[in-house]
Design an enzyme around this catalytic site. Structure first.
Site, PDB file in Angstrom:
ATOM      1  N   ARG A   9      -7.834  -3.871  -3.153  1.00  0.00           N
ATOM      2  CA  ARG A   9      -7.295  -2.813  -3.773  1.00  0.00           C
ATOM      3  C   ARG A   9      -8.284  -2.792  -4.934  1.00  0.00           C
ATOM      4  O   ARG A   9      -8.131  -3.026  -6.242  1.00  0.00           O
ATOM      5  CB  ARG A   9      -5.836  -3.164  -4.439  1.00  0.00           C
ATOM      6  N   CYS A  39       0.789  -1.101  -0.113  1.00  0.00           N
ATOM      7  CA  CYS A  39       0.072  -0.216  -0.033  1.00  0.00           C
ATOM      8  C   CYS A  39       0.853   1.181  -0.036  1.00  0.00           C
ATOM      9  O   CYS A  39       0.667   2.201  -0.671  1.00  0.00           O
ATOM     10  CB  CYS A  39      -0.901  -0.020   1.160  1.00  0.00           C
TER      11      CYS A  39
HETATM   12  C1  BEZ Z   1       0.723  -4.668   1.971  1.00  0.00           C
HETATM   13  O1  BEZ Z   1       1.842  -4.979   1.966  1.00  0.00           O
HETATM   14  O2  BEZ Z   1       0.193  -3.359   1.589  1.00  0.00           O
HETATM   15  C2  BEZ Z   1      -0.472  -5.481   2.476  1.00  0.00           C
HETATM   16  C3  BEZ Z   1      -0.435  -6.862   2.307  1.00  0.00           C
HETATM   17  C4  BEZ Z   1      -1.187  -7.956   2.513  1.00  0.00           C
HETATM   18  C5  BEZ Z   1      -2.392  -7.541   3.471  1.00  0.00           C
HETATM   19  C6  BEZ Z   1      -2.724  -6.134   3.455  1.00  0.00           C
HETATM   20  C7  BEZ Z   1      -1.437  -5.157   2.953  1.00  0.00           C
END
Ligand code: BEZ
Length: 222
Positions: free
Chosen positions: A130, A53
């Site tokens: 997402r 993110c």
């Molecule tokens: C992330 O790295 O943004 C992420 C990965 C897995 C679940 C939620 C966020």
């Protein structure tokens, strides 16, 4: 536009649900008023202070001027608190040297996430996937893209499809596979025998007529 409450799954062609929310730029932002006459990219991320993110939010911020140049506003969302968002924005400034120059909605009660169907229980029952909603100035949802939690988005593609939708509106055309601004566009296929004859008459002239239903033409895009 009236506000709606409840779990929904908006689809392409639907009116973008309106709402009022707390964001990093406002304590009570009415979405439709904030949008004004712009296109909007409304995107959700799973959680603040997470690695994928962070890369996405930073890249949207780096590209914000490019989106602004095509009359497109960016707005993020997650089910985190406003305090978490503010701390993360500050942290991204320190760690990546990027100012998050667009608002992020704090959707702690999941009101907006439910309205836009951003929580996909098979992927996660508690956080948003997402999701990307591309909304035009008439407040119609024009494209929806979903990515899972473990794969970051392609911001080039989000920019490209926004340009494609804008070109389709401005020049009454469609866009072929992998189209980029400046490349040939697709002429809508003829609908009557008369139009077929008319289309074939363009062959070898102004259109690249592959067959009566598949023609391409040059199109300068603003
Ligand atoms: C992330 O790295 O943004 C992420 C990965 C897995 C679940 C939620 C966020």
């Amino acid at each position: 536009m009236t506000e709606t409450v409840g779990t929904t799954m908006p689809r392409i062609g639907d009116a973008a649900p309106d709402f009022t929310a707390v964001t990093t730029h406002s304590q009570a932002m009415k979405f439709s008023e904030w949008q004004g006459d712009s296109w909007v990219i409304l995107f959700s991320h799973p959680a603040d202070f997470t690695p994928v993110c962070s890369t996405e939010l930073a890249e949207f911020a780096r590209r914000a001027d490019e989106f602004a140049a095509i009359n497109t506003k960016l707005i993020g969302l997650s089910v985190d608190s406003i305090h978490s968002h503010l701390a993360w924005v500050e942290n991204l400034k320190q760690t990546l040297g990027v100012e998050i120059n667009y608002p992020i909605i704090a959707d702690l009660d999941t009101k907006v996430a439910q309205l836009y169907g951003m929580i996909h229980p098979g992927e996660s029952a508690t956080v948003t996937v997402r999701a990307v909603f591309i909304i035009d100035p008439k407040r119609t949802i024009r494209a929806i893209i979903y990515y899972p939690l473990n794969a970051g988005r392609n911001i080039d593609e989000i920019y490209r499809i926004t340009r494609a939708l804008q070109a389709a509106d401005a020049y009454a055309c469609a866009t072929p596979v992998n189209w980029r601004p400046g490349e040939k566009v697709v002429v809508p296929p003829p609908k009557t025998v008369e139009e077929v004859a008319e289309r074939l008459s363009h062959k070898g002239k102004d259109y690249d007529v592959k067959d009566f239903y598949l023609s391409l033409r040059e199109q300068k895009v603003a």
